[in-house]
Design an enzyme around this catalytic site. Sequence first.
Site, PDB file in Angstrom:
ATOM      1  N   CYS A  50       0.817  -1.211   0.000  1.00 27.94           N
ATOM      2  CA  CYS A  50       0.000   0.000   0.000  1.00 27.94           C
ATOM      3  C   CYS A  50       0.855   1.268   0.000  1.00 27.94           C
ATOM      4  O   CYS A  50       0.346   2.348  -0.323  1.00 27.94           O
ATOM      5  CB  CYS A  50      -0.955   0.010   1.186  1.00 27.94           C
ATOM      6  SG  CYS A  50      -0.132   0.023   2.796  1.00 27.94           S
ATOM      7  N   ASN A  51       2.122   1.166   0.359  1.00 27.87           N
ATOM      8  CA  ASN A  51       2.941   2.388   0.382  1.00 27.87           C
ATOM      9  C   ASN A  51       4.290   2.238  -0.313  1.00 27.87           C
ATOM     10  O   ASN A  51       5.202   3.013  -0.048  1.00 27.87           O
ATOM     11  CB  ASN A  51       3.147   2.880   1.819  1.00 27.87           C
ATOM     12  CG  ASN A  51       3.694   1.807   2.739  1.00 27.87           C
ATOM     13  OD1 ASN A  51       4.461   0.950   2.298  1.00 27.87           O
ATOM     14  ND2 ASN A  51       3.303   1.833   3.992  1.00 27.87           N
ATOM     15  N   GLY A 115       5.619  -6.020  11.165  1.00 20.90           N
ATOM     16  CA  GLY A 115       6.048  -7.308  10.630  1.00 20.90           C
ATOM     17  C   GLY A 115       5.287  -7.786   9.418  1.00 20.90           C
ATOM     18  O   GLY A 115       5.644  -8.801   8.820  1.00 20.90           O
ATOM     19  N   GLN A 116       4.220  -7.071   9.008  1.00 19.89           N
ATOM     20  CA  GLN A 116       3.417  -7.538   7.886  1.00 19.89           C
ATOM     21  C   GLN A 116       4.202  -7.565   6.582  1.00 19.89           C
ATOM     22  O   GLN A 116       3.899  -8.340   5.678  1.00 19.89           O
ATOM     23  CB  GLN A 116       2.182  -6.653   7.734  1.00 19.89           C
ATOM     24  CG  GLN A 116       1.151  -7.223   6.753  1.00 19.89           C
ATOM     25  CD  GLN A 116      -0.090  -6.364   6.678  1.00 19.89           C
ATOM     26  OE1 GLN A 116      -0.102  -5.232   7.141  1.00 19.89           O
ATOM     27  NE2 GLN A 116      -1.143  -6.886   6.086  1.00 19.89           N
ATOM     28  N   GLY A 191      -9.396  -9.319   2.571  1.00 19.29           N
ATOM     29  CA  GLY A 191      -8.013  -9.712   2.292  1.00 19.29           C
ATOM     30  C   GLY A 191      -7.184  -9.757   3.559  1.00 19.29           C
ATOM     31  O   GLY A 191      -7.713  -9.696   4.679  1.00 19.29           O
TER      32      GLY A 191
END
Length: 449
Positions: A50-51, A115-116, A191
């Site tokens: 996302c970033n 940690g994702q 998700g």
Amino acid sequence: MSVLVVGLSHRTAPVSVLESATLTEDARAKLLQDALAAEPAHEAVVLATCNRIELYADVDKFHAGVAELSTLLAQHSGVGLEELTPHLYVHYEDRAVHHLLSVACGLDSMVVGEGQILGQIKDALAVGQELHTAGRVLNDLFQQALRVGKRAHSETGIDRAGQSLVSFGLAQLVASAEELRGRRALVVGAGSMSALAAATLARAGVADLTIANRTVERAARLARTLAEQGTVTRAITIAEVDDALPDTDLLVSCTGATGLVLTAEQLRSAVAAREGAPLAVLDLAMPRDIDSAAHELAGIRLVDIESLAAASADAPMAADVDQVRAIVSAEVAAFGAAQRAARITPTVVALRAMAADVVAGELARLDGRLPDLDGKQRAEITQTVRRVVDKLLHAPTVRVKQLAGEPGGAGYADALRELFDLDPQAVAAVSRADLQASGPGTQSNREWQ
């Protein structure tokens, strides 16, 4: 060949550019295939979150590689090259390795220490393996990144330096986790990020939790999982979100939609139906799910990626970050030495193969000259000759591998080929066999836990 990364992230580009440059799943696959078709690249992996959007490649030409990868990123992201270029960063060789390992440890995340990113790196490698765009070099690099990321989280307190994007976002909405207890929450999307949000809310003790998704079956699976843990849940379709909003205290949205999921008008209507009761909204999607105009609405508290980026810039850094940086630096040096040493292996193998051929030829000549040798004598002579050759080659081959692992050691392979007049095609054949043995799809490349 050397590793090159070209990319952009929340550190170099405004959210508006990141939002425009988001890659769909199909676009990522096409980007990988086109990168491999480009002349400078031999391997490619895309890391898109996302970033950040980063294209890693193993190239043999730096300037041509940068030009080609930048052009491909612009083509497949839908952002013009002139607009994209000021926000791109480029890392090459050891700096590229250092960057990926830092990313894997959470040092380059919007929320330091989260940690994702490890799961996202694992997924990026899996796609490269599936499409056969990740070869030995990038397989080794991404596997190393996964190992180093796990090491950083197990050996240091980097987890204390930050949180997941979900928990950080929720912390911007409420003063304490206690404020979530007893609330009614709605999560849009099913998700990995949405599942993390739902699980976080369930642990915080929300009174009930609604999961909305375009495919209601996925929402139902997630709802069942949370219900088994004691949370009151239900699943609905995206079309039913408007009806659910008036009974919602907290909305979290993170879908893969390319357009808005909720407009400002829909949220205004929801607040009106709630008779002015405030609605907290967390938008974790990129591109955004929630109309940014909702920031101006009375009764709406909206936190999105843009506001999270601003908040994270002021977040305190833990002392453990320095320890993680030391781990990264050591691992970069170790990876570089291993890669440099690996490059000379085909030359050493070719040298030993040539020596074996010489021994075989000389033993054949000896058989012609001394045909009366019995089997025991022939075996003893054969063993002696091979032992002499092995002892002569052992020290120089071990030493040349050590020297090749040092910075600037690439020339030792060339020197070895020149000194022993090795056939370049023989060395290339060993290299091809090595790539096939450790290429994409092997079980060892898939395992990282």
